[in-house]
Design a protein around this motif. Structure first.
Motif, PDB file in Angstrom:
ATOM      1  N   ARG A 147      -8.759   9.699 -14.307  1.00  0.00           N
ATOM      2  CA  ARG A 147      -7.480   9.173 -15.975  1.00  0.00           C
ATOM      3  C   ARG A 147      -7.453   7.537 -15.172  1.00  0.00           C
ATOM      4  NH1 ARG A 147      -4.401  14.001 -16.346  1.00  0.00           N
ATOM      5  NH2 ARG A 147      -3.642  13.200 -18.837  1.00  0.00           N
ATOM      6  N   GLY A 148      -7.325   7.085 -14.028  1.00  0.00           N
ATOM      7  CA  GLY A 148      -7.479   5.886 -13.518  1.00  0.00           C
ATOM      8  C   GLY A 148      -6.084   6.016 -13.027  1.00  0.00           C
ATOM      9  N   SER A 149      -5.722   7.101 -12.582  1.00  0.00           N
ATOM     10  CA  SER A 149      -4.836   7.235 -11.855  1.00  0.00           C
ATOM     11  C   SER A 149      -5.305   6.838 -10.311  1.00  0.00           C
ATOM     12  CB  SER A 149      -3.698   8.549 -11.424  1.00  0.00           C
ATOM     13  OG  SER A 149      -3.660   8.863 -12.878  1.00  0.00           O
ATOM     14  N   LEU A 150      -4.223   6.070  -9.263  1.00  0.00           N
ATOM     15  CA  LEU A 150      -4.816   5.853  -7.618  1.00  0.00           C
ATOM     16  C   LEU A 150      -4.417   7.250  -6.898  1.00  0.00           C
ATOM     17  CD1 LEU A 150      -3.166   2.152  -7.482  1.00  0.00           C
ATOM     18  CD2 LEU A 150      -5.553   3.066  -7.683  1.00  0.00           C
ATOM     19  N   ILE A 151      -5.683   7.798  -6.259  1.00  0.00           N
ATOM     20  CA  ILE A 151      -5.037   8.898  -5.704  1.00  0.00           C
ATOM     21  C   ILE A 151      -5.209   8.639  -3.947  1.00  0.00           C
ATOM     22  CG2 ILE A 151      -5.988  11.135  -4.683  1.00  0.00           C
ATOM     23  CD1 ILE A 151      -5.322  11.123  -8.035  1.00  0.00           C
ATOM     24  N   ASN A 152      -4.020   8.674  -3.221  1.00  0.00           N
ATOM     25  CA  ASN A 152      -3.683   8.251  -1.874  1.00  0.00           C
ATOM     26  C   ASN A 152      -5.225   9.233  -1.045  1.00  0.00           C
ATOM     27  OD1 ASN A 152      -0.975   7.551  -2.989  1.00  0.00           O
ATOM     28  ND2 ASN A 152       0.066   7.369  -0.647  1.00  0.00           N
ATOM     29  N   LEU A 153      -5.986   8.447  -0.662  1.00  0.00           N
ATOM     30  CA  LEU A 153      -6.548   8.496   0.281  1.00  0.00           C
ATOM     31  C   LEU A 153      -6.051   8.833   1.834  1.00  0.00           C
ATOM     32  CD1 LEU A 153     -10.164   7.458  -0.593  1.00  0.00           C
ATOM     33  CD2 LEU A 153      -9.161   9.571  -1.443  1.00  0.00           C
ATOM     34  N   PHE A 154      -5.510   8.381   3.105  1.00  0.00           N
ATOM     35  CA  PHE A 154      -4.930   7.870   4.048  1.00  0.00           C
ATOM     36  C   PHE A 154      -3.496   6.856   3.653  1.00  0.00           C
ATOM     37  CE2 PHE A 154      -8.488   9.866   5.924  1.00  0.00           C
ATOM     38  CZ  PHE A 154      -9.622   9.670   5.066  1.00  0.00           C
ATOM     39  N   TYR A 155      -3.314   6.755   5.144  1.00  0.00           N
ATOM     40  CA  TYR A 155      -2.557   5.884   5.365  1.00  0.00           C
ATOM     41  C   TYR A 155      -2.209   5.579   6.791  1.00  0.00           C
ATOM     42  CZ  TYR A 155       2.327   4.072   7.081  1.00  0.00           C
ATOM     43  OH  TYR A 155       2.862   3.159   7.397  1.00  0.00           O
ATOM     44  N   LEU A 156      -2.273   4.107   7.573  1.00  0.00           N
ATOM     45  CA  LEU A 156      -2.745   4.736   9.192  1.00  0.00           C
ATOM     46  C   LEU A 156      -1.971   2.920   9.102  1.00  0.00           C
ATOM     47  CD1 LEU A 156      -5.641   4.410   7.881  1.00  0.00           C
ATOM     48  CD2 LEU A 156      -5.665   5.243   9.713  1.00  0.00           C
TER      49      LEU A 156
ATOM     50  N   THR B  74      -7.015   5.308  13.861  1.00  0.00           N
ATOM     51  CA  THR B  74      -7.926   6.257  12.607  1.00  0.00           C
ATOM     52  C   THR B  74      -7.384   7.236  12.211  1.00  0.00           C
ATOM     53  OG1 THR B  74      -8.853   7.554  14.907  1.00  0.00           O
ATOM     54  CG2 THR B  74      -9.936   5.122  14.294  1.00  0.00           C
ATOM     55  N   LYS B  75      -7.813   8.036  11.465  1.00  0.00           N
ATOM     56  CA  LYS B  75      -7.366   9.226  10.275  1.00  0.00           C
ATOM     57  C   LYS B  75      -8.981   9.860  10.004  1.00  0.00           C
ATOM     58  CE  LYS B  75      -2.722   9.208   9.703  1.00  0.00           C
ATOM     59  NZ  LYS B  75      -1.443   8.900   8.494  1.00  0.00           N
TER      60      LYS B  75
ATOM     61  N   LYS C  64     -13.265   8.797   6.360  1.00  0.00           N
ATOM     62  CA  LYS C  64     -12.814   8.516   7.668  1.00  0.00           C
ATOM     63  C   LYS C  64     -12.458   7.089   7.955  1.00  0.00           C
ATOM     64  CE  LYS C  64     -13.263   8.136  12.898  1.00  0.00           C
ATOM     65  NZ  LYS C  64     -14.268   8.103  13.978  1.00  0.00           N
ATOM     66  N   SER C  65     -10.400   6.697   7.969  1.00  0.00           N
ATOM     67  CA  SER C  65     -10.373   5.213   7.804  1.00  0.00           C
ATOM     68  C   SER C  65      -9.903   4.831   8.940  1.00  0.00           C
ATOM     69  CB  SER C  65      -8.945   4.730   7.317  1.00  0.00           C
ATOM     70  OG  SER C  65      -9.169   4.401   6.821  1.00  0.00           O
ATOM     71  N   ALA C  66     -10.011   3.371   9.564  1.00  0.00           N
ATOM     72  CA  ALA C  66      -9.430   2.833  10.867  1.00  0.00           C
ATOM     73  C   ALA C  66      -8.655   1.410  10.356  1.00  0.00           C
ATOM     74  CB  ALA C  66     -10.197   2.312  12.345  1.00  0.00           C
ATOM     75  N   PHE C  67      -7.893   1.089  11.134  1.00  0.00           N
ATOM     76  CA  PHE C  67      -7.302   0.067  10.914  1.00  0.00           C
ATOM     77  C   PHE C  67      -6.332  -0.082  12.506  1.00  0.00           C
ATOM     78  CE2 PHE C  67      -4.212  -2.642   9.697  1.00  0.00           C
ATOM     79  CZ  PHE C  67      -3.062  -2.312  10.183  1.00  0.00           C
TER      80      PHE C  67
END
Lengths: 113, 109
Positions: free
Chosen positions: B40-49, B53-54, B60-63
């Motif tokens: 629908r074009g909405s931004l869905i949160n995946l991660f905040y770091l 890593t999470k 899996k995300s790393a910052f």
């Protein structure tokens, strides 16, 4: 929790008309952010309120654009004398006390003919 | 100038495989968020770091603020992972998010 609510979802306006976009943040969130998305520029920050006070409007065009947050439950973005280049998806986001993460609404797609 | 460089711009995966998206930052950033745009074009949160890593399911995300990059790894890709993914960074001293240009992921059978 309904999430961030934005109205209208779509708006078509004629060149030179005024457009007002509405945003209702998530209940309890005290920070509201406005962004704009275009194909050319991507997603750009416009302005930010915390506890209804304007904190950072560095992304706002200097003319014709204004934003307000008259109470905790809504913010408005007003574009006067709209131009075709104002056509974009305008996104509103909210967060707790200005701290991340930001949660985005579905956006308002503005088309200026 | 551009402060968030996201790559690749497009990524094709077969089901069951994996890959990584990357965002490089031209300045030191305080934190990063990753989003997926839904149908629908909405931004869905995946991660905040803000560091480290999470992991959430197959994502899996790393910052690394010092090295100025963040990654998003997709493993065992499924058809529903198709979509456009964005990273967005928060600069030091500000709360505005600076977005990458997005990665369009296409997962095929």
């Amino acid at each position: 929790n309904a999430g961030v609510i934005q109205t209208p979802r779509h708006k078509v306006t004629g060149k030179g008309q005024e457009a007002t976009l509405w945003c209702e943040p998530i209940s309890g969130h005290s920070a509201v952010f406005w962004y704009r998305q275009t194909i050319v520029q991507g997603l750009e920050f416009l302005t930010y309120f915390r506890n209804q006070a304007p904190i950072d409007d560095s992304g706002m065009p200097k003319e014709r654009f204004s934003a307000q947050m008259p109470n905790q439950s809504h913010s408005t973005l007003k574009i006067q004398s709209t131009q075709p280049q104002d056509s974009a998806v305008y996104l509103c986001a909210s967060s707790l006390e200005g701290a991340p993460p930001q949660y985005f609404g579905p956006g308002t797609r503005l088309l200026v003919l | 100038g551009d402060q968030v460089e996201q790559s690749p711009s497009a990524l094709s995966l077969h089901e069951g495989t994996g890959s990584a998206l990357r965002c490089n930052f031209t300045t030191t950033m305080r934190a990063v968020q990753w989003f997926r745009k839904n149908s629908r074009g909405s931004l869905i949160n995946l991660f905040y770091l803000a560091s480290g890593t999470k992991e959430n399911g197959r994502l899996k995300s790393a910052f690394d603020s010092k090295e100025r990059y963040s990654t998003l790894h997709i493993r065992d890709a499924q058809l529903e992972d198709s979509g456009t993914y964005f990273c967005a960074a928060e600069a030091q001293g500000g709360r505005a998010l600076i977005f990458g240009t997005g990665t369009t992921v296409s997962v095929s059978p």
